[in-house]
Motif scaffolding. Structure first.
Motif, PDB file in Angstrom:
ATOM      1  N   HIS A 402       7.444  54.646  12.484  1.00 46.17           N
ATOM      2  CA  HIS A 402       7.755  53.417  13.416  1.00 46.17           C
ATOM      3  C   HIS A 402       7.705  52.006  12.510  1.00 46.17           C
ATOM      4  N   ASP A 403       5.937  52.051  13.058  1.00 47.19           N
ATOM      5  CA  ASP A 403       4.890  51.205  12.104  1.00 47.19           C
ATOM      6  C   ASP A 403       5.129  50.936  10.822  1.00 47.19           C
ATOM      7  N   ASN A 405       7.366  52.758   8.216  1.00 41.36           N
ATOM      8  CA  ASN A 405       8.611  51.864   7.978  1.00 41.36           C
ATOM      9  C   ASN A 405       8.883  50.148   7.944  1.00 41.36           C
ATOM     10  N   ASN A 406       8.466  49.474   9.008  1.00 44.58           N
ATOM     11  CA  ASN A 406       8.504  48.276   9.204  1.00 44.58           C
ATOM     12  C   ASN A 406       8.344  47.413   7.949  1.00 44.58           C
ATOM     13  N   VAL A 407       6.744  47.831   8.125  1.00 45.47           N
ATOM     14  CA  VAL A 407       5.896  47.347   6.722  1.00 45.47           C
ATOM     15  C   VAL A 407       6.605  47.639   5.726  1.00 45.47           C
ATOM     16  N   VAL A 409       9.663  48.399   4.861  1.00 48.05           N
ATOM     17  CA  VAL A 409      10.517  47.383   4.939  1.00 48.05           C
ATOM     18  C   VAL A 409      10.632  46.066   4.115  1.00 48.05           C
ATOM     19  N   GLY A 410       9.495  45.940   4.622  1.00 49.58           N
ATOM     20  CA  GLY A 410       8.979  44.327   4.612  1.00 49.58           C
ATOM     21  C   GLY A 410       8.888  44.117   2.138  1.00 49.58           C
ATOM     22  N   SER A 439       7.194  53.166  -3.132  1.00 48.02           N
ATOM     23  CA  SER A 439       7.287  52.750  -1.794  1.00 48.02           C
ATOM     24  C   SER A 439       8.553  53.642  -0.816  1.00 48.02           C
ATOM     25  N   ARG A 443       8.783  55.524   1.992  1.00 50.31           N
ATOM     26  CA  ARG A 443       9.238  56.008   2.967  1.00 50.31           C
ATOM     27  C   ARG A 443      10.114  57.357   2.981  1.00 50.31           C
ATOM     28  N   THR A 446       6.892  58.654   6.084  1.00 47.78           N
ATOM     29  CA  THR A 446       7.519  58.336   7.326  1.00 47.78           C
ATOM     30  C   THR A 446       8.946  58.712   7.636  1.00 47.78           C
TER      31      THR A 446
END
Length: 573
Positions: A402-403, A405-407, A409-410, A439, A443, A446
């Motif tokens: 989850h963490d 993925n958030n990184v 996305v940005g 990336s 992804r 992840t």
């Protein structure tokens, strides 16, 4: 001289009586064979109908039914006539004749019904004849001539036929059938010996009961005569007789209770789940309960006289010696110890053993050990701990995914925005596109972590495993000093699998192979179709599947790591 003549007559009478009991047992067992014979013959005829001419099949089947009818009539006649000991030999001869006719008829199947072109049907005939002979060992072995009259002509024709055909397979089958025939005859002799022993014991018991009844009758007669001649002592005799009868009744009740108690204990020992062992202070085995065969594969007398420490795991012997010393040093003290003991098949079983010493009626110290197999329980506990560990790892992997993925996305959003700029230089654009691909791969990683944390099902589809293996090997071994030999048959079946997961598994194994051979070597990959029922994969052995074998020339996996090779993310790096 008269005494010798009397003993000879008594021995002859017992022999005739034993023979009569054998014949009764033989005719009592006969219906099972008579029922099985036509049924098995009909099944054999149905199976062979397409490979054996009906001109041979129908007459053979008719002979089976005629012989069976003859034996049924013989059985019915025997039951109608009350056979005496003198007539037992005659009825035994008739039964042996019927069994011989049946054995010859069945044995003729190995000659006249032998399909020369179908080894599968040949094997089926051998299977049926072997089964009939094995059944005869159980039903006819009470009289050895009857059993041999059936089994020998039933088996030896097809053995001769297999030898006559020749060839590796037929010769091997002939040798195996010959060995089977010899073993069946040996088993039949053993069954005959056990049956004769049982019949002798029963006849002996009948004789003892008759003697006892005769003795009681004689005693009663003497008591009456004594009462008539000594009437003045009748009251005393009556009183004493009452007392004696009470004592006898009490003794009988006590003996009956002792027998029932002994039978209960014997039943508990023989049918209990635990294994009972009696040792001397040095560890010599004096007794093993029958449950040892179920737990360790040995029969209850096989280990008698041997030392228990010969079968213990070397790492557990010190603890076992210490526990035995404590038990023998203090009578009545109980010691518990867990030891690994060798199964007859060579594997190790974990036993939870509790030992206690006692002094027998001769004054010698003995140790009785009660053992319970806890191997499966311990394996289940280990599996539970492994599952709990995987659950914890899954929670951690989910949070990490989850963490990340958030990184990502940005990062990916900013790369997309940068790529939209028309003023980018070509080299900068290529680097941004490479960063976007990296990336994407991150992804994907992840997502796999998230799938692992949720216990998600793999995304399966039909794919060519051979093509996937070739691509994976080219990528994994690119630039390495290791050569690869891939053997993929042209008729390799397609499989249903998650392409990404399978590719990752093969890629990881090949990378491990390259790292295990720093000086170079050969990696061999072999694919083969496996039919349903093969023993190589217990979880899918009921389905057709593809077996992939990857072999390298490295040192192999250390024994201490074998239990962890399927743990996610486990590594020795």
């Amino acid at each position: 001289m008269k005494e010798q003549l009397y003993n000879k007559k008594a021995h002859d009478a017992k022999s005739f009586q034993l023979q009569a009991e054998q014949i009764k047992q033989l005719y009592r067992n006969a219906p099972l064979g008579l029922i099985a014979s036509p049924i098995n013959a009909a099944v054999l005829a149905i199976v062979l109908r397409n490979v054996v001419p009906s001109q041979a099949l129908i007459p053979w089947l008719a002979c089976i039914f005629l012989v069976t009818i003859f034996r049924l009539l013989l059985l019915q006649r025997y039951r109608q006539v009350l056979s005496t000991s003198v007539e037992a030999g005659k009825w035994g001869t008739w039964f042996t004749l019927g069994a011989g006719l049946s054995g010859v008829t069945w044995g003729s199947a190995g000659i006249f019904l032998f399909p020369a072109t179908s080894i599968a049907h040949q094997t089926f005939i051998a299977f049926v004849l072997g089964g009939m002979a094995a059944g005869a060992a159980a039903t006819y072995a009470v009289v050895t001539p009857a059993f041999l009259a059936y089994a020998v002509p039933a088996l030896f024709p097809i053995i001769v036929r297999f030898f006559a055909v020749g060839g590796e397979i037929h010769t091997a089958m002939a040798v195996m059938l010959l060995l089977f025939a010899i073993l069946i005859i040996i088993v039949g002799r053993q069954v005959n010996s056990v049956t004769l022993l049982s019949l002798r014991m029963r006849l002996k018991n009948i004789g003892l009961i008759a003697d006892l009844i005769s003795s009681v009758t004689t005693a009663e007669k003497l008591n009456r005569e004594l009462s008539e001649h000594r009437t003045h002592l009748s009251e005393l005799v009556d009183e004493r007789t009452v007392e004696l009868m009470k004592e006898i009744d009490e003794r009988k009740r006590a003996e009956a209770e002792m027998r029932r108690t002994a039978e209960r204990f014997q039943s508990l020992i023989e049918n209990g789940l635990d294994m009972i062992t009696v040792l001397d202070p040095d560890g010599k085995i004096l007794y093993e309960s029958p449950s040892i065969e179920r737990l360790l594969g040995y029969n209850d007398t096989e280990l008698t006289g041997m030392n228990i420490f010969e079968f213990l795991h070397p790492e557990d012997q010190d603890a076992a010696v210490e526990a035995l010393a404590k038990v023998t040093g203090k009578s009545g003290k109980t010691e518990n110890v867990e030891v690994r003991i060798k199964h007859k098949n060579g594997t190790w079983r974990l036993l939870d053993a509790a030992g206690k010493s006692y002094v027998d009626d001769t004054g010698e110290v003995k140790v009785i050990v009660n053992s319970r197999d806890v191997t499966d329980r311990r394996n289940m506990e280990d599996s539970l701990r492994r599952v709990q560990k995987l659950e914890s790892l899954g929670v951690f992997a989910g949070g990490l995914a989850h963490d990340l993925n958030n990184v990502l996305v940005g990062v990916m959003a900013n790369i997309d925005i940068a790529l939209m700029s028309p003023e980018l230089e070509e080299q900068t654009r290529r680097r941004l596109e490479q960063a976007m691909k990296s990336s994407d791969r991150a992804r994907d990683l992840t997502n796999r972590l998230a799938t692992f944390s949720k216990g998600g099902e793999p995304v399966k589809k039909i794919l060519s495993i051979g093509h996937l293996i070739k691509n994976s090997s080219d990528v994994a071994l690119s630039g390495a000093s290791v050569s690869c030999e891939v053997a993929v048959p042209e008729n390799l079946c397609p499989v249903e699998a998650d392409e990404g997961q399978i590719a990752q598994v093969i890629n990881n194994i090949l990378i491990n192979a390259v790292q295990a051979m720093p000086r170079g070597g050969v990696v061999r990959i072999k694919c083969e179709n496996m039919p349903a029922g093969s023993d190589d994969a217990s979880d899918i052995q009921e389905k057709r599947h593809v077996k992939i074998t990857i072999e390298d020339q490295g040192p192999g996996i250390p024994v201490e790591h074998l239990d962890r090779i399927f743990d996610p993310y486990f590594t020795t790096k």
